[in-house]
Scaffold this motif. Sequence first.
Motif, short mmCIF file in Angstrom:
data_model
loop_
_atom_site.label_atom_id
_atom_site.label_comp_id
_atom_site.label_asym_id
_atom_site.label_seq_id
_atom_site.Cartn_x
_atom_site.Cartn_y
_atom_site.Cartn_z
N VAL A 18 0.63 -1.36 -0.03
CA VAL A 18 -0.07 0.10 -0.19
C VAL A 18 0.79 1.36 0.17
O VAL A 18 0.69 2.41 -0.70
N GLY A 19 2.12 1.00 0.53
CA GLY A 19 3.07 2.25 0.51
C GLY A 19 3.84 2.38 -0.67
O GLY A 19 4.27 3.38 -1.23
N GLY A 20 4.15 1.19 -1.38
CA GLY A 20 4.86 1.01 -2.52
C GLY A 20 4.51 0.91 -3.95
O GLY A 20 5.05 1.05 -5.03
N ALA A 21 2.98 0.87 -4.03
CA ALA A 21 2.43 0.92 -5.41
C ALA A 21 2.55 1.86 -6.22
O ALA A 21 2.42 1.98 -7.40
N LEU A 22 2.79 3.24 -5.49
CA LEU A 22 3.16 4.38 -6.47
C LEU A 22 4.22 4.00 -7.37
O LEU A 22 4.36 4.29 -8.47
N GLY A 23 5.37 3.43 -6.88
CA GLY A 23 6.41 2.89 -7.70
C GLY A 23 6.12 1.95 -8.81
O GLY A 23 6.45 2.02 -9.76
N SER A 24 5.40 1.07 -8.37
CA SER A 24 4.84 0.10 -9.26
C SER A 24 3.87 0.82 -10.65
O SER A 24 4.33 0.32 -11.57
N TYR A 25 3.25 1.73 -10.26
CA TYR A 25 2.43 2.31 -11.17
C TYR A 25 3.62 3.27 -11.90
O TYR A 25 3.23 3.29 -13.19
N MET A 26 4.60 3.88 -11.48
CA MET A 26 5.29 4.82 -12.30
C MET A 26 6.18 3.96 -13.19
O MET A 26 6.69 4.47 -14.15
N ALA A 27 6.40 2.61 -12.88
CA ALA A 27 7.19 1.66 -13.74
C ALA A 27 6.54 1.53 -15.07
O ALA A 27 7.27 1.49 -16.14
N ASP A 28 5.21 1.42 -14.96
CA ASP A 28 4.50 1.45 -16.41
C ASP A 28 3.20 1.70 -16.24
O ASP A 28 2.25 0.88 -15.94
N PRO A 29 2.86 2.84 -16.34
CA PRO A 29 1.31 3.40 -16.34
C PRO A 29 0.56 2.87 -17.14
O PRO A 29 -0.72 3.18 -17.05
N SER A 30 1.00 2.26 -18.32
CA SER A 30 -0.05 1.49 -19.15
C SER A 30 -0.97 0.52 -18.65
O SER A 30 -1.82 0.01 -18.96
N LYS A 31 -0.24 -0.21 -17.40
CA LYS A 31 -0.95 -1.17 -16.90
C LYS A 31 -2.00 -0.97 -15.44
O LYS A 31 -1.79 0.26 -15.36
N THR A 32 -2.62 -1.75 -15.47
CA THR A 32 -3.55 -1.56 -14.22
C THR A 32 -3.01 -2.33 -13.06
O THR A 32 -2.56 -3.39 -12.94
N TYR A 33 -3.24 -1.36 -11.83
CA TYR A 33 -2.28 -1.72 -10.68
C TYR A 33 -3.35 -1.95 -9.58
O TYR A 33 -4.22 -1.14 -9.17
N ALA A 34 -3.39 -3.17 -8.80
CA ALA A 34 -4.35 -3.42 -7.90
C ALA A 34 -3.83 -4.12 -6.53
O ALA A 34 -3.15 -5.13 -6.64
N VAL A 35 -3.86 -3.28 -5.51
CA VAL A 35 -3.19 -3.61 -4.05
C VAL A 35 -4.27 -4.42 -3.54
O VAL A 35 -5.30 -4.14 -3.52
N ILE A 36 -3.64 -5.58 -2.80
CA ILE A 36 -4.46 -6.32 -2.09
C ILE A 36 -3.79 -6.28 -0.46
O ILE A 36 -2.68 -6.60 -0.45
N VAL A 37 -4.59 -5.57 0.38
CA VAL A 37 -4.12 -5.16 1.60
C VAL A 37 -5.27 -5.21 2.70
O VAL A 37 -6.24 -5.24 2.35
#
Length: 541
Positions: free
Chosen positions: A408-427
């Motif tokens: 939940v704290g790091g998903a920002l980095g996941s998104y910035m790695a490739d904004p064309s994907k959808t990111y879903a956090v499970i927390v």
Amino acid sequence: MRISDAILKFLYNNGVTCSFGIPTAQMSAFNDGLNDCDIDYIVVKNEAAATYSAGRYSDLTRDLGVCFVGGCVGVNNGINGIADAYRNKLPVVIFSSYVNNATMNKNALQELITTDITLPITKYSKTIFDKENILEEVKKAIEIALTPPHGPVHISIPADIQAMPFEGDIPESINREALAPKYDMDSLNKAIDTIKSSKTGVIMVGRGARGLSKEIKSLSKKLQWPIITTPNAKGIINGDFELNLGNYGWCTTDRASDYINTTKFECTLILGTSLGQMSTVIYNKNLVEDKKVIHIDWDKTELNKIFKADIPVFCDLKLAINKLNESIIDTENNKLYIKQEANAPYVQNHTGLSLQLFMKKITDIVPDNTCFVQDMGENMNFSFRYLLLKENMDFQTSLNYACMGTAVGGALGSYMADPSKTYAVIVGDGSFFMNGMEILTAKEHNMPIIYFVINNAMLALVEHGGRFVFGRSHKGACTYERISITDMSKAMGIDAVQISNIEELDILKNKFENLSKPLVVELITDGSEICMDNSRWNKSK
């Protein structure tokens, strides 16, 4: 040009286009310099999110992650993210500050040497006082981070030195090919010969093999050897690949457990895993006993650490797997039969919403290009065991360090790695309360991240663990009043929906289409459903 500007230019020349952090007075020269360069600066709510995000970014891009945090307090707030990068061997550079030279050793505000604190959890940590050689030191640190096995480095620079005029030339860009060590090709050739002579086997895939899905599946089909993936490697091989037995280790699938414990096979081929406790069902010897064991890893210190390999191979994973594919003759006409279902059918043994059914259904509702970012807590048990990822889906987690709040704290980095994907956090709600305010960061930067928050009003992994080990809970220490995370999110201007039964999930599909801002999906459960790894359960009995 200031020294801080020269460092930023050097970073940009080496491919850095994204960074994370929190502005502080001691980092003001860097903060100002970021206005004049093409490096995105994602300002987070807590330094932990900066270091987590730099790690998640590095993990998905297989490249450098960068963050800027204040010295003393800022570094210490970010310690868990630094340690997380260290355990996961991620090339992250942490730039921090130190007090002005004139105030050193005079009880200055926030004066604390952090290099000694971070030294055990970095490959290199140094406070630089010599302004003449500062760019060479920065280059050296980044080269260390990018030298296999990768890892985080920490550079601390006094605030007054950051703002001093830069004199000299900016160093040439780093030659990454020159950083590659000399690999053991003789052992790789021995491994190839052994695999050729082995009719049956299993391929164990670890997180070091990220990005090699196509190559590993090709090898599996040629050999007709099934695949098991460690929890940290979940998603490298899609769950519906015909030879994927599923997760092995923490919360093993029934199919993977049965194969390892009851099937006779000749060879275990281990790719890019340190074979830790969470990847081996507490060091289950059935993986290796009476088998020819080949362990290939880019970190030679991991070889023969847990299980003695017949052929330990120090080699880059991509190079090794490509060599294997070139050398192995296709045996696909000897089709291996694997039972279709990864786990036994669902049996209701609880009340309230089922996380098992949620994991089974959610991949049909989210977009096909979704990357799930899994946090730590009991919900991860269900995810590792039951989440069946499709061909174009991905998965990120960090079970080795296993710090709550990492996703939940790091998903920002996941998104910035490739904004064309959808990111879903499970927390879970426990981890959400630790670092959940980063949903505000996602809102401020228009990141359409989906947050599935499992709200059972307890720290369920510890609560259920206490009952399992001691026969009782911890006197209410792990349960608390349920707070509406939906209401919290809406109060922050973030779209949110509350789900209390599986049938309601269907209404989400329309919400996921063309998502342009973060969405919180709160799943109300009562915590009565328990996901138990059969292999650990049988062993404990």
